[in-house]
Design a protein around this motif. Structure first.
Motif: not given
Length: 425
Positions: A192-202
């Motif tokens: 979950i954390q890995k993909h939240i990081t991707m979401l919030t990076n964009i």
């Protein structure tokens, strides 16, 4: 499966962390029962190829042809993790990370566009409609072209290599978890954390994508509460998320307000979702179900399965004249003309002795968060009201004491559902 990455950036391979002089640019790793191969095609092109041994991505053991190993979104997600996991860091951290042999940071060298292509990508969800993929509506640079059956050609464009890889992983993630034909994937906090990081990076990802992430990917309220602050911080805390989806939020709201010592009339009951939830919570009083559509077979089936005796199907309005108790009128009025909706409310006012009347309807001011302009939220709606117009309608019919609520996520003070609880006179 083959994944093709291309960029005119002269540091393209450096950003990917691939050395063209190592084993002639080949990287081989084990993945499930097969081998994933990374291949430097040129200074500006990199390919990832999966060669399966046996049934690595086969959901059905009886099927001897594991075609999913050629097109599975889960495979795409796994390949990206194997080769590009170093690009999944938070933007600020990665920008400051130095590529040792260049003595430059990612922020300095990852500055040009990148494209990613998969010639055959499998999707069997309802997220592709009218020749357009759902996420393409909300995130720039994502396109799917239908080929044969459930196979599509996927193309991703990013302003940088990192952005393209992260968009690619998010598409693979959402596609896998919305496909009907998919293998189970364990979702832990790291995932979950890995993909939240991707979401919030964009930059510029709208509310609805985060809504889909919470509802489709997160598996428990505990997990949701842990990561909720990060999700809301992306929007400078102008959005407050809840764990349940819009429909479930309405059910939870009304059922939390129901008095378990009084009978209930579910006016426009549909498939008896409220009864089933109240039954789970221990409701035993008489429950009357009425709808213009004949859902009596469903009511009979529920009664037989649950072995209950408090559910009563109502055939006509005459049977509920003079009803005393609580009335649920949830997501009903908008399925009628505005005049017909007024008539329903007036009939309830004049022909029942309700103790509490629960009314919900979509707030049309929230529709902008679904990228809707003039369209209604659902095709079978005849009208949709703003929260203010809904309150005006209710106040024009009922002089009773009442309380208004917003139900669901809150986006800048606006909720997807308007609700009112009207008390007896």
């Amino acid at each position: 499966m083959i994944i093709k990455l291309k960029s005119e950036n002269k540091h393209f391979l450096d950003v990917l962390y691939k050395n063209p002089n190592t084993d002639q640019g080949l990287y081989l790793k084990e993945l499930k029962n097969g081998i994933v191969v990374g291949n430097v095609i040129s200074d500006n092109e990199y390919h990832c190829v999966f060669l399966d041994g046996k049934n690595s991505y086969l959901p059905e053991e009886g099927n001897q042809i594991d075609f999913q190993s050629y097109c599975s979104p889960l495979l795409a997600l796994n390949i990206a993790t194997e080769f590009f996991n170093h690009l999944y860091k938070e933007n600020k951290s990665l920008n400051e990370t130095v590529i040792s042999w260049l003595e430059k940071t990612y922020g300095e060298v990852d500055t040009e566009k990148c494209t990613i292509e998969i010639p055959t990508f499998f999707m069997d969800s309802n997220w592709y409609k009218n020749e357009r993929y759902l996420l393409s509506k909300y995130i720039d640079g994502i396109s799917l072209q239908k080929k044969v059956g459930n196979n599509y050609e996927l193309k991703i464009e990013g302003a940088t290599v990192r952005e393209a890889v992260q968009k690619f992983s998010l598409v693979a993630l959402f596609t896998h978890f919305t496909n009907k034909y998919a293998v189970y994937t364990f979702i832990d906090d790291y995932f979950i954390q890995k993909h939240i990081t991707m979401l919030t990076n964009i930059l510029g990802i709208p509310y609805f994508v985060f809504y889909l992430f919470i509802k489709r990917i997160m598996r428990s309220p505990v997990q949701f509460e842990k990561f909720k602050p990060q999700l809301e911080a992306y929007f400078d805390n102008e959005i407050q998320f809840v764990f349940t989806d819009t429909h479930q939020s309405r059910k939870e709201f009304i059922c939390s307000k129901i008095n378990f010592d009084e009978p209930v009339l579910d006016f426009g009951c549909g498939e008896l979702q409220y009864y089933k939830l109240l039954l789970k919570k221990g409701f035993t009083e008489e429950y009357l179900a009425y709808d213009e559509v004949d859902f009596k077979p469903i009511a009979d089936k529920i009664t037989a399965i649950e072995n209950t005796d408090n559910l009563r199907w109502i055939e006509s309005l005459e049977e509920i004249k003079g009803f005393e108790g609580q009335i649920i009128l949830s997501e009903v009025i908008e399925h009628n003309s505005l005049e017909a909706a007024k008539a329903i409310l007036i009939w309830i006012r004049d022909h029942t002795n309700f103790t509490q009347l629960y009314v919900t309807t979509p707030d049309k001011d929230f529709n902008v968060n679904y990228e809707l302009t003039e369209e209604f939220r659902h095709d079978d709606h005849d009208f949709e009201l703003s929260n203010a117009a809904f309150a005006e309608l209710i106040d024009s019919i009922f002089s009773n004491p009442k309380s208004y609520y917003g139900v669901g996520d809150c986006v800048k003070g606006v909720y997807p559902t308007s609700a009112v609880i009207i008390q007896k006179k």
